[in-house]
Scaffold this motif. Structure first.
Motif, PDB file in Angstrom:
ATOM      1  N   ARG A   1       0.832  -1.208   0.000  1.00 27.50           N
ATOM      2  CA  ARG A   1       0.000   0.000   0.000  1.00 27.50           C
ATOM      3  C   ARG A   1       0.869   1.261   0.000  1.00 27.50           C
ATOM      4  O   ARG A   1       0.602   2.207  -0.734  1.00 27.50           O
ATOM      5  N   ALA A   2       1.937   1.261   0.805  1.00 24.23           N
ATOM      6  CA  ALA A   2       2.833   2.417   0.850  1.00 24.23           C
ATOM      7  C   ALA A   2       3.495   2.632  -0.510  1.00 24.23           C
ATOM      8  O   ALA A   2       3.615   3.776  -0.987  1.00 24.23           O
TER       9      ALA A   2
ATOM     10  N   GLU B   1       3.865   5.509  -5.730  1.00 24.52           N
ATOM     11  CA  GLU B   1       3.775   5.456  -7.194  1.00 24.52           C
ATOM     12  C   GLU B   1       2.720   6.436  -7.692  1.00 24.52           C
ATOM     13  O   GLU B   1       2.977   7.215  -8.619  1.00 24.52           O
ATOM     14  N   SER B   2       1.550   6.404  -7.080  1.00 27.07           N
ATOM     15  CA  SER B   2       0.455   7.288  -7.494  1.00 27.07           C
ATOM     16  C   SER B   2       0.832   8.750  -7.341  1.00 27.07           C
ATOM     17  O   SER B   2       0.531   9.568  -8.206  1.00 27.07           O
ATOM     18  N   ARG B   3       1.504   9.087  -6.244  1.00 28.98           N
ATOM     19  CA  ARG B   3       1.921  10.466  -5.994  1.00 28.98           C
ATOM     20  C   ARG B   3       2.902  10.932  -7.074  1.00 28.98           C
ATOM     21  O   ARG B   3       2.728  12.002  -7.661  1.00 28.98           O
ATOM     22  N   ILE B   4       3.921  10.125  -7.341  1.00 38.22           N
ATOM     23  CA  ILE B   4       4.943  10.498  -8.330  1.00 38.22           C
ATOM     24  C   ILE B   4       4.327  10.591  -9.719  1.00 38.22           C
ATOM     25  O   ILE B   4       4.557  11.558 -10.454  1.00 38.22           O
ATOM     26  N   LEU B   5       3.538   9.594 -10.091  1.00 40.56           N
ATOM     27  CA  LEU B   5       2.909   9.603 -11.415  1.00 40.56           C
ATOM     28  C   LEU B   5       1.970  10.788 -11.567  1.00 40.56           C
ATOM     29  O   LEU B   5       1.918  11.423 -12.629  1.00 40.56           O
ATOM     30  N   GLY B   6       1.218  11.115 -10.513  1.00 40.08           N
ATOM     31  CA  GLY B   6       0.319  12.262 -10.548  1.00 40.08           C
ATOM     32  C   GLY B   6       1.069  13.556 -10.806  1.00 40.08           C
ATOM     33  O   GLY B   6       0.617  14.414 -11.578  1.00 40.08           O
ATOM     34  N   ARG B   7       2.229  13.707 -10.204  1.00 42.97           N
ATOM     35  CA  ARG B   7       3.058  14.903 -10.418  1.00 42.97           C
ATOM     36  C   ARG B   7       3.554  14.959 -11.855  1.00 42.97           C
ATOM     37  O   ARG B   7       3.892  16.025 -12.350  1.00 42.97           O
ATOM     38  N   MET B   8       3.609  13.798 -12.512  1.00 39.22           N
ATOM     39  CA  MET B   8       4.042  13.729 -13.913  1.00 39.22           C
ATOM     40  C   MET B   8       2.860  13.856 -14.871  1.00 39.22           C
ATOM     41  O   MET B   8       3.032  13.821 -16.088  1.00 39.22           O
ATOM     42  N   GLY B   9       1.633  13.939 -14.330  1.00 40.30           N
ATOM     43  CA  GLY B   9       0.446  14.031 -15.176  1.00 40.30           C
ATOM     44  C   GLY B   9      -0.033  12.698 -15.706  1.00 40.30           C
ATOM     45  O   GLY B   9      -0.774  12.643 -16.694  1.00 40.30           O
ATOM     46  N   ILE B  10       0.355  11.616 -15.053  1.00 36.89           N
ATOM     47  CA  ILE B  10      -0.046  10.271 -15.482  1.00 36.89           C
ATOM     48  C   ILE B  10      -1.115   9.763 -14.521  1.00 36.89           C
ATOM     49  O   ILE B  10      -0.947   9.838 -13.304  1.00 36.89           O
ATOM     50  N   PRO B  11      -2.217   9.224 -15.049  1.00 32.62           N
ATOM     51  CA  PRO B  11      -3.308   8.761 -14.189  1.00 32.62           C
ATOM     52  C   PRO B  11      -2.870   7.675 -13.205  1.00 32.62           C
ATOM     53  O   PRO B  11      -1.967   6.881 -13.486  1.00 32.62           O
TER      54      PRO B  11
END
Length: 153
Positions: free
Chosen positions: A122-123, A128-138
């Protein structure tokens, strides 16, 4: 994907920046047979997987001539590109976004993250979600079209 090398660099650099790490990362886009062989040799699993990571050294501390030392960070990320492509299509995602996710996943592994236990998984997913979100990736972990996405476990 018009320029995969540029996309690889973007994902790896973004993850490293977000994790505040520096060092060398080698990325190999390999075929399934190569990744299957590496997976069997190093993990005892005789099947391809989407991504493998190998940290540099076994010892990541290198003494200098003066007696002090420096910590070495980095490693190899091996992607089975045909597997990545199949998984992306099956999940209704772009190959680019799935590859970017797996590269971030690989950098997280090199940084000590793992997903063998539910809490650790989960961590790692949240990072992953945080980093990808900053890159504009869903977010690859959000339910889409009846399918779940993500990195192999």
């Amino acid at each position: 994907m018009p320029n995969p090398a540029r996309e690889v660099q973007r994902a790896v650099r973004a993850a490293m920046r977000e994790l505040d790490v520096s060092g060398a990362v080698t990325v190999v886009l390999a075929d399934d047979l190569t990744v299957r062989r590496l997976n069997h040799l190093h993990r005892g699993r005789n099947k391809p997987t989407n991504v493998l990571t190998f940290e540099y050294a076994p010892a990541d501390y290198a003494p200098t001539d003066s007696g002090s030392g420096i910590w070495l960070w980095g490693g190899d990320i091996i992607l089975a590109f045909a597997t990545v492509e199949r998984e992306a299509r099956a999940a209704g995602r772009s190959v680019r976004n799935h590859m970017m996710h797996l590269l971030v996943h690989g950098v997280l592994h090199l940084s000590g993250y793992d997903h063998h236990h539910a809490g650790d998984a989960r961590a790692m997913e949240m990072e992953e979600s945080r980093i990808l979100g900053r890159m504009g990736i869903p977010n690859p972990w959000k339910h889409r079209g009846g399918r779940e996405g993500g990195a192999a476990r």
